[in-house]
Design a protein around this motif. Structure first.
Motif, PDB file in Angstrom:
ATOM      1  N   GLY A   2       0.828  -1.206   0.000  1.00  0.00           N
ATOM      2  CA  GLY A   2       0.000   0.000   0.000  1.00  0.00           C
ATOM      3  C   GLY A   2       0.858   1.251   0.000  1.00  0.00           C
ATOM      4  O   GLY A   2       1.986   1.279  -0.496  1.00  0.00           O
ATOM      5  N   SER A   3       0.334   2.289   0.591  1.00  0.00           N
ATOM      6  CA  SER A   3       1.078   3.552   0.643  1.00  0.00           C
ATOM      7  C   SER A   3       2.228   3.448   1.643  1.00  0.00           C
ATOM      8  O   SER A   3       2.292   2.540   2.463  1.00  0.00           O
ATOM      9  N   LEU A   4       3.127   4.383   1.567  1.00  0.00           N
ATOM     10  CA  LEU A   4       4.296   4.361   2.438  1.00  0.00           C
ATOM     11  C   LEU A   4       3.910   4.819   3.843  1.00  0.00           C
ATOM     12  O   LEU A   4       3.164   5.765   4.026  1.00  0.00           O
ATOM     13  N   SER A   5       4.478   4.169   4.856  1.00  0.00           N
ATOM     14  CA  SER A   5       4.193   4.538   6.234  1.00  0.00           C
ATOM     15  C   SER A   5       5.133   5.667   6.663  1.00  0.00           C
ATOM     16  O   SER A   5       6.039   6.050   5.935  1.00  0.00           O
ATOM     17  N   HIS A   8       8.845   4.788   6.485  1.00  0.00           N
ATOM     18  CA  HIS A   8       9.443   4.864   5.147  1.00  0.00           C
ATOM     19  C   HIS A   8       9.863   6.306   4.833  1.00  0.00           C
ATOM     20  O   HIS A   8      10.943   6.546   4.290  1.00  0.00           O
ATOM     21  N   TRP A   9       9.004   7.250   5.153  1.00  0.00           N
ATOM     22  CA  TRP A   9       9.302   8.659   4.890  1.00  0.00           C
ATOM     23  C   TRP A   9      10.493   9.143   5.725  1.00  0.00           C
ATOM     24  O   TRP A   9      11.325   9.913   5.241  1.00  0.00           O
TER      25      TRP A   9
END
Length: 75
Positions: A2-5, A8-9
């Motif tokens: 899915g999207s980056l958590s 990750h950022w």
């Protein structure tokens, strides 16, 4: 996948800081800000109206030029 958590950022941010360094990143952002300011100034310059053309002399209803009164000379 899915999207980056948030983790990750954070990792991406750390890698960018390691590659570019704090000084280089602030320089890059300063240059971007200068570019934006220059763009805005250029857009504002384009919006200024062209200079006015000189008006014709004022005429009365008989279509004769108006005679201006003489001014007294001082000193």
């Amino acid at each position: 996948m899915g999207s980056l958590s948030i983790w990750h950022w954070i990792i991406v941010l750390l890698v960018v800081l390691l590659l570019f360094g704090r000084g280089k990143l602030s320089e890059l952002m300063g240059d971007a800000a200068k570019g934006i300011k220059a763009f805005k100034k250029g857009m504002a310059d384009d919006e200024t109206p062209p200079p006015a053309t000189p008006a014709e002399p004022v005429r009365n209803l008989d279509h004769q030029p108006v005679v201006e009164p003489e001014r007294s000379k001082v000193g």
